[in-house]
Enzyme design. Sequence first.
Site, PDB file in Angstrom:
ATOM      1  CG  ASN A   1      -6.280  -1.273 -12.239  1.00  0.00           C
ATOM      2  OD1 ASN A   1      -6.242  -1.943 -10.850  1.00  0.00           O
ATOM      3  ND2 ASN A   1      -6.096  -0.810 -12.934  1.00  0.00           N
TER       4      ASN A   1
ATOM      5  CG  LEU B   1       1.890  -6.022 -14.112  1.00  0.00           C
ATOM      6  CD1 LEU B   1       2.688  -4.618 -13.852  1.00  0.00           C
ATOM      7  CD2 LEU B   1       3.512  -7.169 -14.740  1.00  0.00           C
TER       8      LEU B   1
ATOM      9  CE  LYS C   1       9.362   0.632 -24.980  1.00  0.00           C
ATOM     10  NZ  LYS C   1       7.442   0.965 -25.084  1.00  0.00           N
TER      11      LYS C   1
ATOM     12  CB  CYS D   1      -2.728   1.443 -14.085  1.00  0.00           C
ATOM     13  SG  CYS D   1      -1.489   0.314 -15.005  1.00  0.00           S
TER      14      CYS D   1
ATOM     15  CG  PHE E   1      -4.462  -0.124  -2.155  1.00  0.00           C
ATOM     16  CD1 PHE E   1      -3.084  -0.745  -2.087  1.00  0.00           C
ATOM     17  CD2 PHE E   1      -4.488   0.482  -2.980  1.00  0.00           C
ATOM     18  CE1 PHE E   1      -2.330  -1.065  -3.506  1.00  0.00           C
ATOM     19  CE2 PHE E   1      -3.774   0.782  -3.970  1.00  0.00           C
ATOM     20  CZ  PHE E   1      -2.610  -0.625  -4.343  1.00  0.00           C
ATOM     21  CG  LEU E   2      -7.663   1.574   3.753  1.00  0.00           C
ATOM     22  CD1 LEU E   2      -7.825   0.902   4.885  1.00  0.00           C
ATOM     23  CD2 LEU E   2      -8.295   2.293   3.712  1.00  0.00           C
TER      24      LEU E   2
HETATM   25  C1  UDX Z   1      -1.941  -0.841 -10.600  1.00  0.00           C
HETATM   26  C2  UDX Z   1      -2.450  -1.916  -9.649  1.00  0.00           C
HETATM   27  O1  UDX Z   1      -2.211  -1.844  -8.355  1.00  0.00           O
HETATM   28  C3  UDX Z   1      -2.450  -2.972 -10.539  1.00  0.00           C
HETATM   29  O2  UDX Z   1      -3.311  -3.846  -9.926  1.00  0.00           O
HETATM   30  C4  UDX Z   1      -2.946  -3.128 -12.098  1.00  0.00           C
HETATM   31  O3  UDX Z   1      -1.854  -3.996 -12.534  1.00  0.00           O
HETATM   32  C5  UDX Z   1      -2.046  -1.894 -12.478  1.00  0.00           C
HETATM   33  O4  UDX Z   1      -2.651  -0.480 -11.786  1.00  0.00           O
HETATM   34  P1  UDX Z   1       0.232  -0.108 -10.250  1.00  0.00           P
HETATM   35  O5  UDX Z   1       0.001   1.430 -11.165  1.00  0.00           O
HETATM   36  O6  UDX Z   1       1.460  -0.165 -10.293  1.00  0.00           O
HETATM   37  O7  UDX Z   1      -0.768  -0.732 -10.329  1.00  0.00           O
HETATM   38  O8  UDX Z   1      -0.295   0.949  -8.553  1.00  0.00           O
HETATM   39  P2  UDX Z   1      -0.519   0.477  -7.360  1.00  0.00           P
HETATM   40  O9  UDX Z   1       0.544   0.199  -6.127  1.00  0.00           O
HETATM   41  O10 UDX Z   1      -1.474   0.371  -7.547  1.00  0.00           O
HETATM   42  O11 UDX Z   1      -0.701   2.407  -6.552  1.00  0.00           O
HETATM   43  C6  UDX Z   1      -1.035   3.303  -7.305  1.00  0.00           C
HETATM   44  C7  UDX Z   1      -1.506   4.380  -7.104  1.00  0.00           C
HETATM   45  O12 UDX Z   1      -2.060   4.330  -6.004  1.00  0.00           O
HETATM   46  C8  UDX Z   1       0.351   4.996  -6.389  1.00  0.00           C
HETATM   47  O13 UDX Z   1       0.404   7.081  -6.838  1.00  0.00           O
HETATM   48  C9  UDX Z   1       0.697   5.149  -4.942  1.00  0.00           C
HETATM   49  O14 UDX Z   1       1.299   6.360  -4.920  1.00  0.00           O
HETATM   50  C10 UDX Z   1      -0.881   5.249  -5.065  1.00  0.00           C
HETATM   51  N1  UDX Z   1      -1.609   4.639  -3.197  1.00  0.00           N
HETATM   52  C11 UDX Z   1      -2.143   3.235  -3.377  1.00  0.00           C
HETATM   53  C12 UDX Z   1      -1.567   5.714  -2.594  1.00  0.00           C
HETATM   54  O15 UDX Z   1      -2.558   7.027  -2.279  1.00  0.00           O
HETATM   55  N2  UDX Z   1      -2.241   5.239  -1.673  1.00  0.00           N
HETATM   56  C13 UDX Z   1      -2.193   3.758  -0.741  1.00  0.00           C
HETATM   57  O16 UDX Z   1      -2.557   3.203  -0.311  1.00  0.00           O
HETATM   58  C14 UDX Z   1      -1.706   3.071  -2.112  1.00  0.00           C
END
Ligand code: UDX
Length: 437
Positions: free
Chosen positions: A212, A150, A35, A264, A253-254
């Site tokens: 989260n 993030l 890395k 995460c 997120f819906l």
């Molecule tokens: C998440 C949080 O959003 C972020 O704030 C935190 O710092 C780290 O965890 P991330 O894991 O990068 O970020 O992805 P995110 O965009 O939250 O999506 C997570 C999962 O949910 C993905 O698999 C995505 O496909 C899914 N998702 C998201 C859905 O199925 N439906 C939605 O409406 C939104």
Amino acid sequence: MRISVIGCGYLGAVHAACMAKLGHEVVGIDLDERKIRELSAGRAPFFEPELEELLLDVQGTGRLKFSSDISEASDASVHFICVGTPQKKGENAADLRFVDAAVNSLLPHISAHDVVVGKSTVPVGTAARLAEVVTNHEPEAHLVWNPEFLREGHAVSDTLHPDRFVYGVADGSEDHPAVAILDSLYAVPLSEGTPRLVADLPTAELVKTAANSFLATKISFINAMAELCEAAGADVTRLADAIGLDDRIGRKFLQAGIGFGGGCLPKDIRAFMARAGELGADQALTFLREVDAINMRRRTRVVELTRELCGDGLLGKRITVLGAAFKPESDDVRDSPALSIAAQLQLQGAVVTVTDPKAIDNAAKRFPELQYDHDTESALANAHAVLLLTEWKEYRDLDPHYLRNIVSSPRVLDGRNVLDAAKWRAAGWHYRGLGRP
Ligand code: UDX
């Protein structure tokens, strides 16, 4: 300011580059020599939009370097802890080995008035414990918790222009000496109007896990509605549009589909439940078990639907899976629902070919038994069914008329509800969405 960033993964590498962009002198430190070599050459060791350009940009200024030698942290006065907190093997709790090791290895290099800034997602109570470790070693140093929000795929812009800063300090007071230090570190985004909140250590830790958990709950809520829509013959995407217009609810997120994955949300809600149990407050979070269960049910549901779509069972059926990453614009396959579905289909006798613009190498390391094809068209050739499981733009934009002549049977399962069902049906496809008639 002189900064060290311990841990150069998805969080730390981006944080180091962004801090240098904001004008600070930064050393990024990681035990993984590969890395460090990549980052030192201005190459990102994983795919993240804008990161490589940023690395090259700031390395030209001489303000950013990377090293595997922790003693390089001695010149810095602010030290960010950005290592991973994965799920413990066989348990729900978070594995804090890397956080503890990072802080312990840093101790000999901390001077009076230095600030150690925790960014990793940790179980509540960790910061207070680590603060004691730091002050036992150097009574004039401080440990603060400054959670990171993030999103992968937007990591650079989320770090340079976050929607809020949370500073957790021992006494929860604005007058804590570390507050002014963090304010000058983040002077640029603060001057753009980013809100910042000062809290005590446990509140700051909880902000991250609560955020989260809320996001995971929102996704599982709409996926539960998708189950109901399927039973009632309703359309979950219209339902989400309609309830999302209530600004107390909001449309973000819906997006119903195959559910959440990644490094995460899944492990954070589990670690949160485990920690609540340790604190004797497990009842408060029992709903998260349901959130987790709804999410895992999505994967089984897609396998069932694929079986239905194929008509006479999965055995020997050629199935093309579009997307392996847990979300678009990322090569991260940790707990990817797409790959988990692909592997289950393969186990049940289907012949699964997976394609993805960026995540094939990572996917092949985790699931070597699946077939992979870098080329979308050849991955689709002669397929009995096509599953769109990660909504990369290039898959959303596929032309159903053209593809119809490439596949063996025009059957598509839209695992993210992003395709225009009418258009695909008009092109002769048997289209199935999730929670849609
Ligand atoms: C998440 C949080 O959003 C972020 O704030 C935190 O710092 C780290 O965890 P991330 O894991 O990068 O970020 O992805 P995110 O965009 O939250 O999506 C997570 C999962 O949910 C993905 O698999 C995505 O496909 C899914 N998702 C998201 C859905 O199925 N439906 C939605 O409406 C939104």
